[in-house]
Design a protein around this motif. Structure first.
Motif, PDB file in Angstrom:
ATOM      1  N   PHE A  30      37.597  55.162  18.139  1.00 22.38           N
ATOM      2  CA  PHE A  30      37.264  54.524  19.363  1.00 22.38           C
ATOM      3  C   PHE A  30      37.506  52.705  19.246  1.00 22.38           C
ATOM      4  O   PHE A  30      38.479  52.637  19.202  1.00 22.38           O
ATOM      5  CB  PHE A  30      36.832  54.073  20.339  1.00 22.38           C
ATOM      6  N   ALA A  31      36.163  53.453  18.367  1.00 20.60           N
ATOM      7  CA  ALA A  31      35.866  51.568  17.965  1.00 20.60           C
ATOM      8  C   ALA A  31      36.842  51.217  16.390  1.00 20.60           C
ATOM      9  O   ALA A  31      37.872  50.514  17.004  1.00 20.60           O
ATOM     10  CB  ALA A  31      34.786  51.700  16.819  1.00 20.60           C
ATOM     11  N   GLY A  32      37.280  52.413  15.928  1.00 19.39           N
ATOM     12  CA  GLY A  32      38.238  51.482  14.932  1.00 19.39           C
ATOM     13  C   GLY A  32      39.603  52.010  15.879  1.00 19.39           C
ATOM     14  O   GLY A  32      40.677  50.600  15.032  1.00 19.39           O
ATOM     15  N   LEU A  33      40.101  52.378  16.418  1.00 14.86           N
ATOM     16  CA  LEU A  33      41.675  52.476  17.598  1.00 14.86           C
ATOM     17  C   LEU A  33      41.321  50.877  17.507  1.00 14.86           C
ATOM     18  O   LEU A  33      42.623  50.685  17.640  1.00 14.86           O
ATOM     19  CB  LEU A  33      41.816  53.522  18.161  1.00 14.86           C
ATOM     20  N   LEU A  34      40.585  50.490  18.404  1.00 17.83           N
ATOM     21  CA  LEU A  34      40.795  49.565  18.998  1.00 17.83           C
ATOM     22  C   LEU A  34      40.756  48.529  18.015  1.00 17.83           C
ATOM     23  O   LEU A  34      41.324  47.137  18.139  1.00 17.83           O
ATOM     24  CB  LEU A  34      39.389  48.950  20.164  1.00 17.83           C
ATOM     25  N   THR A  35      39.811  48.858  17.072  1.00 18.75           N
ATOM     26  CA  THR A  35      39.931  47.585  15.884  1.00 18.75           C
ATOM     27  C   THR A  35      41.364  47.517  15.075  1.00 18.75           C
ATOM     28  O   THR A  35      41.688  46.713  15.201  1.00 18.75           O
ATOM     29  CB  THR A  35      39.061  47.978  14.799  1.00 18.75           C
ATOM     30  N   GLU A  36      42.193  48.464  15.628  1.00 16.39           N
ATOM     31  CA  GLU A  36      42.961  48.338  14.673  1.00 16.39           C
ATOM     32  C   GLU A  36      44.468  48.396  15.746  1.00 16.39           C
ATOM     33  O   GLU A  36      45.088  47.148  15.627  1.00 16.39           O
ATOM     34  CB  GLU A  36      44.095  50.050  14.201  1.00 16.39           C
ATOM     35  N   ARG A  37      44.036  48.356  16.682  1.00 19.24           N
ATOM     36  CA  ARG A  37      45.301  47.716  18.228  1.00 19.24           C
ATOM     37  C   ARG A  37      44.497  46.401  18.403  1.00 19.24           C
ATOM     38  O   ARG A  37      45.516  46.233  19.300  1.00 19.24           O
ATOM     39  CB  ARG A  37      45.132  48.474  19.151  1.00 19.24           C
ATOM     40  N   ALA A  92      27.342  51.883  20.747  1.00 27.20           N
ATOM     41  CA  ALA A  92      27.057  53.745  20.984  1.00 27.20           C
ATOM     42  C   ALA A  92      26.910  54.373  19.736  1.00 27.20           C
ATOM     43  O   ALA A  92      26.246  55.564  19.711  1.00 27.20           O
ATOM     44  CB  ALA A  92      27.929  53.789  21.631  1.00 27.20           C
ATOM     45  N   ALA A  93      27.608  53.626  19.328  1.00 24.86           N
ATOM     46  CA  ALA A  93      28.354  54.876  17.300  1.00 24.86           C
ATOM     47  C   ALA A  93      26.790  53.993  16.553  1.00 24.86           C
ATOM     48  O   ALA A  93      26.818  54.688  15.662  1.00 24.86           O
ATOM     49  CB  ALA A  93      29.882  54.537  17.230  1.00 24.86           C
ATOM     50  N   HIS A  94      25.922  53.551  17.277  1.00 25.53           N
ATOM     51  CA  HIS A  94      25.049  52.546  16.102  1.00 25.53           C
ATOM     52  C   HIS A  94      25.558  52.206  14.553  1.00 25.53           C
ATOM     53  O   HIS A  94      24.332  52.104  14.034  1.00 25.53           O
ATOM     54  CB  HIS A  94      24.403  54.093  16.062  1.00 25.53           C
ATOM     55  N   GLU A  95      26.314  51.620  14.878  1.00 27.96           N
ATOM     56  CA  GLU A  95      27.178  51.297  13.259  1.00 27.96           C
ATOM     57  C   GLU A  95      26.895  49.041  13.658  1.00 27.96           C
ATOM     58  O   GLU A  95      27.736  48.428  14.413  1.00 27.96           O
ATOM     59  CB  GLU A  95      28.800  51.514  13.698  1.00 27.96           C
ATOM     60  N   LEU A  96      25.882  49.240  13.330  1.00 29.53           N
ATOM     61  CA  LEU A  96      25.999  47.925  13.553  1.00 29.53           C
ATOM     62  C   LEU A  96      26.601  46.282  12.747  1.00 29.53           C
ATOM     63  O   LEU A  96      26.385  45.597  13.593  1.00 29.53           O
ATOM     64  CB  LEU A  96      24.044  48.207  13.349  1.00 29.53           C
ATOM     65  N   ARG A  97      27.132  46.758  11.720  1.00 32.05           N
ATOM     66  CA  ARG A  97      27.981  46.486  11.292  1.00 32.05           C
ATOM     67  C   ARG A  97      29.237  45.950  12.109  1.00 32.05           C
ATOM     68  O   ARG A  97      29.047  44.896  12.014  1.00 32.05           O
ATOM     69  CB  ARG A  97      28.380  45.960   9.997  1.00 32.05           C
ATOM     70  N   GLY A  98      29.891  46.442  12.617  1.00 33.84           N
ATOM     71  CA  GLY A  98      30.992  46.668  13.719  1.00 33.84           C
ATOM     72  C   GLY A  98      30.508  46.266  14.795  1.00 33.84           C
ATOM     73  O   GLY A  98      30.918  44.749  15.684  1.00 33.84           O
ATOM     74  N   ALA A  99      28.744  45.813  15.760  1.00 32.53           N
ATOM     75  CA  ALA A  99      28.415  45.394  16.369  1.00 32.53           C
ATOM     76  C   ALA A  99      28.216  44.368  16.276  1.00 32.53           C
ATOM     77  O   ALA A  99      28.293  43.791  17.145  1.00 32.53           O
ATOM     78  CB  ALA A  99      27.159  46.577  16.796  1.00 32.53           C
ATOM     79  N   VAL A 100      27.667  44.009  15.939  1.00 27.82           N
ATOM     80  CA  VAL A 100      27.964  41.977  15.216  1.00 27.82           C
ATOM     81  C   VAL A 100      28.452  42.107  15.395  1.00 27.82           C
ATOM     82  O   VAL A 100      28.531  40.446  15.807  1.00 27.82           O
ATOM     83  CB  VAL A 100      26.069  42.263  14.098  1.00 27.82           C
ATOM     84  N   ALA A 101      30.122  42.017  14.426  1.00 31.81           N
ATOM     85  CA  ALA A 101      30.978  41.059  14.179  1.00 31.81           C
ATOM     86  C   ALA A 101      31.789  41.123  15.891  1.00 31.81           C
ATOM     87  O   ALA A 101      32.778  40.658  15.959  1.00 31.81           O
ATOM     88  CB  ALA A 101      32.087  41.802  13.889  1.00 31.81           C
ATOM     89  N   ALA A 102      31.789  42.603  15.862  1.00 29.91           N
ATOM     90  CA  ALA A 102      32.273  42.314  17.708  1.00 29.91           C
ATOM     91  C   ALA A 102      31.410  41.670  18.880  1.00 29.91           C
ATOM     92  O   ALA A 102      32.366  41.067  19.413  1.00 29.91           O
ATOM     93  CB  ALA A 102      32.395  43.783  18.155  1.00 29.91           C
ATOM     94  N   HIS A 118      30.671  47.361  22.908  1.00 28.96           N
ATOM     95  CA  HIS A 118      30.305  48.513  23.178  1.00 28.96           C
ATOM     96  C   HIS A 118      30.590  50.237  22.232  1.00 28.96           C
ATOM     97  O   HIS A 118      29.358  50.804  22.502  1.00 28.96           O
ATOM     98  CB  HIS A 118      31.328  49.073  24.640  1.00 28.96           C
ATOM     99  N   HIS A 119      31.724  49.891  22.254  1.00 30.42           N
ATOM    100  CA  HIS A 119      31.683  51.501  21.425  1.00 30.42           C
ATOM    101  C   HIS A 119      31.158  51.314  19.871  1.00 30.42           C
ATOM    102  O   HIS A 119      30.235  52.442  19.475  1.00 30.42           O
ATOM    103  CB  HIS A 119      32.863  51.724  20.787  1.00 30.42           C
TER     104      HIS A 119
END
Length: 986
Positions: free
Chosen positions: A368-375, A388-398, A384-385
């Motif tokens: 979902f994080a990837g799809l929302l990033t694209e869209r 929840a996915a424990h993907e810190l790099r994306g979490a910090v940027a978001a 949030h996504h």
């Protein structure tokens, strides 16, 4: 239908009482009395069904209906339910909400694909105040056309900004045709749940109706299930009633649990044990593909867009549609044109989500994080996504992006949370700076600013104090210390404030001039002023102004101009202060708060200089700017509103003042609201209105919290007590107010005058002993000394000049002091009357009341009556009932007649003497005294009737006896009867 079935209007079973309470709030709103209903109950108890019935009823009554829902997304999107409600309204072209949104870009900006244009420079707390004000004005505008029902569901998931908005609307809605309804789960409110204190605060307000939805009674539950069975078809003939009985016993009054059990009963002979088991049993009855789709949908949340679900599920159209048709037919998801798909109940979504395997949950959140990033999805949802996915790099940027978006929307509390979350994970992301376009230091500064904007100054100051140990460049040292000093000044934390302000300026020595230096100098000037270093503050503000003009720092320039104006005002040159503030108001700084501050101070200086016409004009201009920019409820928007009210209170336009006070809420919940509300007491107390009692009850809890509320509310409570003949209570209020004021504060003068009025009334008690009288006079001496000190001393020492109102209150205090001693003369009260003649109508009339008394005491009835008539005319025009009653009593005792046009009014008790009678030698006052002697009054009683001391009455009697040649009072009375001088009536 028999009564025991408890059917509500519209066929809702077992909820007649609850729906009835909600309908009463709806009816009141339709009639012009805004109302709020808070509907609580356990998950699945039937809150949504109850609200749906209310919505249908409102629509049938031609209400505009707005419905928004909160969602469980960790740090939910700021204002998600407001956004949801506005998006629904915007989908109906031509509606009243659409027209209102067109004029409010701050609200349009909440909507996806908004055409509101780029955001302006307003951020943080100011943007939030603008959004709150715009929401209130939109509801009011729509309610002028049709009544409004605004529903906010699932407040237990609300973000802080939404909770603050609910509190704001609850307090501010008064006579608008608006019904605000919020729902929440009671079983989710653990001891530290953030909604708990909000509910406790709101449920104290009389505007709020609490509706607790209890478990459904067994009979009602059985009827509900039987009706459900009839609607869905036969569920087993005779076996149906047994199944219903079993479900009723198991469901514990929870309709959602009962419905799920009833559905499971048709599919299996063995019923699951818990609600979660029931729900998952129904899910497990789906095909594998449908279960997969439902699990994907659960990760999205309560709602999911069709295209997003399709991409996340990775299915072709045909199998996806087959799966969705199966899910919808089982009643697990519902389809909607606008939202795609929605879980029938939040409990179902939670049950499916909780059943996910850890790896499956992580994989789907990442998808979902990837799809929302694209869209281009919302940053808060992305954060949030990714978290929840424990993907810190994306979490910090978001999180950083979500914080910036929250700042733009006016949600500083959420911005602070997002920034703090990014800072917590910062060290674990190697390229965090490149990824976010900021540094850790800059993000900390932004986080502190967001904390301060949300009102959490302690957190902001704590962050900046830690940051001071980490920064090493001159610019960052200056900015960190300047912000620290600024926030400390905002919350009156003096420890280290001056040192931080000095450090900010010193860090830039030798670095050349810059906007940052201008700002640091402006803040240092403010801090120096607060620390009673006026000369140094003036020099620093002068330098700040020069640097700001050379570097184009408009905000710092306006701030410096205001600081210089305050200095000029304090040192006795208000004309120069007004000139500087006129320049400041013309700057049009990008910071609207500073613009409003400049306009407020300009109008205030004009008011305090006695230029009421200019003050009224500029206060109105400032209020208009605040209204047009949605900042009516910002600090200086509020200040301008009460200044506008105050000007009209003083200039005697109480009709306009009263109209303005309609926006001053009675049921206050914050200090800012309490300050504004307290100003309405001026007219309410002056007119003797019962509304003042209710307002004072609401203000009383704020007395320990804010000195200005004490000054306003208790000061006017003292006046109210005096009008009601209770000088003891009045003196108690005055003592409390004086205890909070610094000796040099000009407000002490008015309080002293009120206190001396109370002491003068206490001194009239003839039961006082000589010692008690002396004690009262010593208190009066102390209070008058306090007034005189405040009149001649300011923050920095000797006060240069008081404005006309200040000088008038000094004269009033002097005159009241003479009343305590019994030495008040017409000259004393003439001075007070002339002092208030600059335009303060009400106080002019009150002074003339006392002046008329003083003239009566010396026997000058003509002048007394002239002053009395003028005071009566003003009191009548203002509808100042307490003053009017006091004047009527004075007129009765003095035998004045307002209808008599001649220059001399003898009254019914005063005979017309012919030239040559024995009474011709008596003065008018002596004839009044003789008439009272004839009626058998003692000297003390004569003094009370004629407003003179007992000693003065005795002197008059002695003079009368000498002039009439009478040896006793009885002989004098006999002569009066012979000459036709009748005793006074009563």
């Amino acid at each position: 239908m028999p009564p025991n079935k408890q059917a509500a209007p519209g066929g809702l079973i077992g909820r007649g009482a609850e729906l009835g309470r909600l309908v009463r709030v709806l009816d009141a709103a339709a009639g012009g009395l805004a109302g709020v209903a808070l509907v609580g109950g356990d998950a699945g108890i039937g809150k949504t069904r109850l609200i749906r019935e209310l919505i249908e009823l409102a629509r049938r009554r031609d209400f505009v209906v707005l419905v928004g829902q909160c969602a469980e997304l960790g740090d939910a999107l700021p204002y998600l339910p407001l956004t949801d409600a506005l998006r629904g309204a915007a989908a109906e072209p031509g509606g009243p909400v659409v027209a209102g949104l067109a004029a409010r870009p701050v609200l349009r900006r909440l909507l996806p694909d908004s055409d509101a244009g780029p955001s302006d420079a307003m951020t943080g707390a100011l943007a939030q105040q603008r959004l709150f004000g715009s929401t209130l004005s939109l509801l009011s505008e729509v309610a002028d056309q049709r009544p409004v029902l605004f529903v906010l569901e699932d407040l237990h998931w609300a973000d802080r900004s939404t909770r603050d908005l609910v509190v704001f609307l609850t307090r501010m809605l008064q006579r608008e045709r608006v019904c605000l309804v919020g729902t929440y789960r009671t079983d989710d409110l653990h001891r530290r749940h953030p909604l708990r204190p909000v509910l406790a605060e709101l449920q104290r307000l009389p505007l709020v109706t609490g509706v607790e939805v209890p478990p459904l009674a067994d009979a009602a539950m059985a009827e509900h299930l039987a009706e459900l069975g009839d609607r869905d078809g036969d569920r087993g003939g005779d076996r149906g009633s047994d199944a219903i009985d079993g479900v009723v016993r198991r469901a514990g009054g929870n309709p959602f649990f009962a419905e799920e059990l009833f559905a499971a009963c048709a599919e299996s002979d063995r019923l699951p044990g818990t609600l979660s088991d029931v729900l998952m049993a129904r899910v497990e009855g789906l095909s594998d593909t449908a279960q997969q789709v439902l699990r994907v949908a659960a990760v999205a949340g309560r709602r999911v867009d069709h295209e997003l679900l399709r991409a996340a599920a990775g299915l072709a159209d045909e199998p996806l549609e087959e799966a969705l048709r199966e899910i919808v037919s089982r009643g697990l998801l519902s389809a909607g044109q606008r939202i795609g798909y929605e879980f029938r109940h939040a409990l179902l979504q939670e049950a499916v989500y909780d059943d996910l395997l850890p790896g499956e949950c992580t994989r789907l959140h990442l998808a979902f994080a990837g799809l929302l990033t694209e869209r281009g999805g919302a940053a808060a949802e992305l954060a949030h996504h990714y978290a929840a996915a424990h993907e810190l790099r994306g979490a910090v940027a978001a999180s950083v992006a979500a914080g910036r978006r929250a700042i733009e929307l006016g949600a500083p509390a959420e911005a602070h949370q997002h920034f703090d979350r990014a800072l917590a994970d910062w060290a674990h992301v190697e390229d965090a700076e490149a990824l976010t376009g900021t540094t850790r230091v800059r993000l900390t500064l932004d986080s502190a600013a967001a904390a301060a904007d949300s009102g959490d100054y302690h957190r902001a100051i704590s962050q900046l104090k830690r940051l001071r140990q980490l920064v090493d460049t001159p610019e960052l040292v200056a900015e960190t210390n300047e912000r620290l000093a600024y926030y400390q000044a905002d919350m009156d934390e003096t420890a280290g404030m001056l040192e931080a302000a000095h450090t900010a300026v010193a860090a830039l020595d030798g670095e050349g001039e810059s906007p940052l230096l201008a700002r640091a100098l402006a803040t240092r000037a403010r801090v120096l002023w607060d620390h009673a270093h006026p000369q140094e503050a003036y020099a620093t503000a002068t330098r700040a102004l020069e640097v700001a003009r050379r570097t184009g720092a408009a905000d710092a320039e306006t701030t410096a101009l205001i600081s210089l104006a305050l200095f000029e005002e304090a040192t006795g040159t208000p004309e120069r202060a007004e000139e500087l503030l006129t320049h400041a108001a013309a700057q049009n700084s990008r910071n609207l708060s500073i613009n409003l501050r400049a306009r407020f101070n300009r109008a205030r200086v004009q008011y305090e200089s006695g230029n009421l016409e200019a003050a009224a004009k500029n206060a109105e201009e400032g209020v208009r700017l605040a209204r047009e920019t949605g900042l009516t409820w910002s600090m200086f928007g509020t200040d301008l509103r009460f200044l506008q009210y105050l000007v009209h209170y003083v200039d005697g336009d109480w009709t306009t003042a009263e109209a303005l006070a309609n926006g001053f809420g009675v049921r206050v919940g914050t200090i800012a609201e309490a300050v504004l509300s307290s100003f309405a007491l001026f007219v309410e107390v002056g007119q003797g209105r019962p509304a003042a009692d209710e307002r004072l009850r609401w203000l009383e809890p704020f007395w320990p919290q804010d000195d200005f509320v004490i000054y306003m509310a208790r000061g006017l409570a003292a006046e109210q007590a005096l009008w009601r003949g209770d000088p003891g209570t009045a003196w108690t209020h005055v003592e409390a107010v004086l205890a909070t004021l610094k000796p040099f504060e000009a407000g002490s003068i008015r309080m002293a005058a009120t206190g001396l009025w109370a002491l003068a009334e206490l001194a009239k008690d003839h039961r006082l002993t000589a010692g008690q009288t002396q004690a009262l006079r010593e208190q009066a001496d102390d209070v008058l000394s306090r007034a005189r000190y405040a009149a001649t001393h300011g923050l920095s020492g000797e006060r240069a000049q008081l404005g006309p109102e200040g000088r008038a209150w000094v004269a009033r205090a002097e005159a009241e002091w003479h009343r305590v001693y019994g030495t008040a003369t017409p000259e004393v009260w003439q001075t007070a009357t002339e002092a208030f003649s600059f335009g303060f109508c009400y106080e002019d009339a009150r002074s003339r009341w006392r002046l008329a008394e003083a003239f009566l005491e010396v026997g000058d009835r003509a002048k007394a009556r002239a002053e009395w008539l003028t005071a009566v005319e003003i009191a009548d025009r203002l509808r100042a009932a307490p003053l009017g009653h006091a004047l009527a009593e004075l007129g009765r005792r003095a035998r004045f007649s307002a209808a008599h046009d001649g220059p001399h009014d003898g009254g019914p008790g005063e005979a017309r003497e012919e030239q040559g009678t024995v009474l011709a030698s008596l003065t008018g006052r002596e004839r009044e005294v003789l008439a009272l002697v004839t009626a058998g009054n003692s000297n003390r009683e004569i003094g009370e009737r004629l407003f003179i001391s007992q000693k003065t009455a005795s002197v008059h009697v002695s003079n009368i006896l000498a002039k009439l040649g009478a040896a006793t009072r009885g002989q004098a009375a006999a002569i009066a009867h012979q000459e036709g001088l009748a005793p006074p009536p009563g």
